[in-house]
Design a protein around this motif. Structure first.
Motif, PDB file in Angstrom:
ATOM      1  N   GLY A   9       0.814  -1.164  -0.268  1.00 10.61           N
ATOM      2  CA  GLY A   9       0.053   0.061   0.068  1.00 10.61           C
ATOM      3  C   GLY A   9       0.738   1.215   0.062  1.00 10.61           C
ATOM      4  O   GLY A   9       2.243   1.340  -0.301  1.00 10.61           O
ATOM      5  N   GLY A  57      -2.466  -3.470  -4.671  1.00  9.74           N
ATOM      6  CA  GLY A  57      -2.286  -2.335  -4.067  1.00  9.74           C
ATOM      7  C   GLY A  57      -1.655  -1.387  -4.477  1.00  9.74           C
ATOM      8  O   GLY A  57      -1.655  -1.168  -6.132  1.00  9.74           O
ATOM      9  N   GLY A  96      -6.176  -2.714  -4.089  1.00 10.00           N
ATOM     10  CA  GLY A  96      -5.629  -3.578  -3.106  1.00 10.00           C
ATOM     11  C   GLY A  96      -7.016  -4.277  -2.536  1.00 10.00           C
ATOM     12  O   GLY A  96      -7.081  -5.256  -2.239  1.00 10.00           O
TER      13      GLY A  96
END
Lengths: 309, 309
Positions: free
Chosen positions: A12, A67, A122
């Motif tokens: 992320g 992500g 994600g």
């Protein structure tokens, strides 16, 4: 110990979580590193990956990630797949980092009733990990900074919508006049204040007015300063549930039950507020991202999976 | 030059504005000082007043103030007057600082449809200054950090409601993910981006979802980064107008026209969005606080006013 078949990464903006999965797709080992893509300078993703994987890096097994690593600011951009987005469509549209160091899963896009785009990166993988390809129709919730509600059916994301609930809560507590009112007591949770806030959120109203109630209630003795944060949390989550239920009904989705995906205290808050709203909540399994990455890798032929677990 | 009859002060949290008024209640002179009550340490209000007034301080005329100076954190607390709150009720409930250094006007309180309190301090005086005691019924708007909409009729505030529009805008621009997207171009205003945001705000929707549109539109090329702030401003003001119109209709108030009180660029934005909403906007007169303080002082017998201007 059985051999590792896949390294799966949920990569992320601010953090990365990596998993080693065995030949049945079960998690053998996991690690979390504060090495999100915004910490990667000058696009030096190859050394970042090495650092993230540590001693796993030498293992010559396939690697897959979902992500923000697939965003324009990531390693290689994986353009969004439009809803309805199936496991197969995501598997067909993966992209590859140089030297095939990493397979990257695309995000998913839709448009809301007003035609404004909505996106996820994600969360599509978590959704397809938390809802099995054989399940008929699930209203799934991913609470967080940008909460997502989605309809997932037979291994595809039919549609979804986003709420900036967690980000607004953080802004209000850290930077607003309401946050200055709020007394800080780490670890404390007032079920009563949360529920009163949720009741206000579940009722008709406009957020920018209703928020002001935290101040006026505190001022007039109707809310203790140490309960302000929980009341605000209830208000924001309640309002999200109210709006998401209306979204589901418009889209022909049954909102009488929902699956909450995640593993922290936030999920408990959602379960409380969903109960207040009369929505039957179930708790989705943990490691949804690892499970989703396994399913996408299997569908893409990156791992040989006789059974999609 | 005619003699000064009253010194009137709008004394808020962060700033104070003082006016000298002649025997007809006309503004002779004004000064603004960044000496709000939060800058006053250890309740030393007497020296703060002297500093605020400067060479006016020696003038032996009556002084009156509205705003946070009458709050619990102010000099002397002036408890809230409940709606409907008339000029006479406010005048009857003024409080006095020691040695009668200052007469202080109370704030006004109401409750919303859910029974949650709503409050104002300072705005009640601006409302009663901007709407004449002989006017029949006006829907008045005070845009700002905490925007107020009120029904004012024959010198009384019938009811009002608050929206944290300005505070939310500031939080989003200064501290949120959306603010980081927004390109900064001081002095620039995109009428088009503002109007598109206002259209979304005037439409049905939940703020915590709709805000996310600034990101997705910017991401997909539907909004230039230098237009993000104006789009958000439009969204927040549009949503305020939508909710305030619903509030007015529930309260039996005609929302087809409204008076916007203030004198800055923010008022222009409200006028644009009100036009988009089909609401006829008029611009309230400047120095509304000075005019309101004059009217309250006259009603309280602090100044002898043969005619309430």
């Amino acid at each position: 110990v059985s051999a590792t078949a896949l390294v799966a990464i949920d990569w992320g903006t601010s953090a990365a979580r990596a998993y080693r999965l065995d030949a049945e797709g079960c998690v053998q080992d996991r690690r979390a590193v504060p090495l999100g893509i915004r910490h990667v300078r000058d696009a030096r993703f190859e050394p970042a990956l090495a650092k993230l994987l540590g001693d796993w890096h030498a293992d010559p097994v396939p690697r897959i990630a979902c992500g923000m690593i697939g965003s324009r600011q990531g390693w290689v951009e994986a353009p969004y797949v439009d809803c309805p987005a199936s496991l197969t469509a995501l598997a067909d549209r993966v992209v590859h980092a140089p030297q095939d160091a990493l397979t990257i899963v695309p995000g998913v896009a839709t448009r809301d009733a007003a035609g404004i785009p909505d996106v996820m990166r994600g969360e599509e993988t978590q959704l397809l990990g938390a809802v099995g390809p054989d399940e008929r129709g699930v209203l799934a919730i991913l609470p967080g900074t940008h909460s997502k509600w989605a309809r997932v059916e037979h291994g595809r994301i039919v549609d979804f919508t986003t709420f900036m609930t967690g980000e607004l809560y953080g802004l209000l507590i850290e930077h607003s006049m309401l946050g200055r009112l709020a007394g800080h007591e780490p670890g404390r949770f007032s079920r009563d204040a949360f529920s009163r806030g949720a009741a206000r959120g579940l009722d008709e109203g406009e957020l920018s007015h209703d928020l002001f109630g935290a101040r006026t209630l505190a001022l007039t003795g109707g809310l203790r300063s140490e309960d302000v944060a929980d009341w605000l949390s209830g208000l924001l989550i309640g309002r999200e549930i109210r709006a998401a239920r209306a979204w589901a009904l418009r889209a022909g989705i049954d909102p009488s039950s929902a699956r909450v995906i995640g593993a922290d205290a936030l999920v408990e808050r959602y379960e409380l507020a969903l109960a207040d709203a009369g929505i039957l909540a179930s708790h989705g399994r943990g490691d949804a991202a690892a499970r989703g990455l396994w399913r996408i890798a299997a569908r893409a032929g990156i791992v040989a999976a006789s059974v999609e677990a």
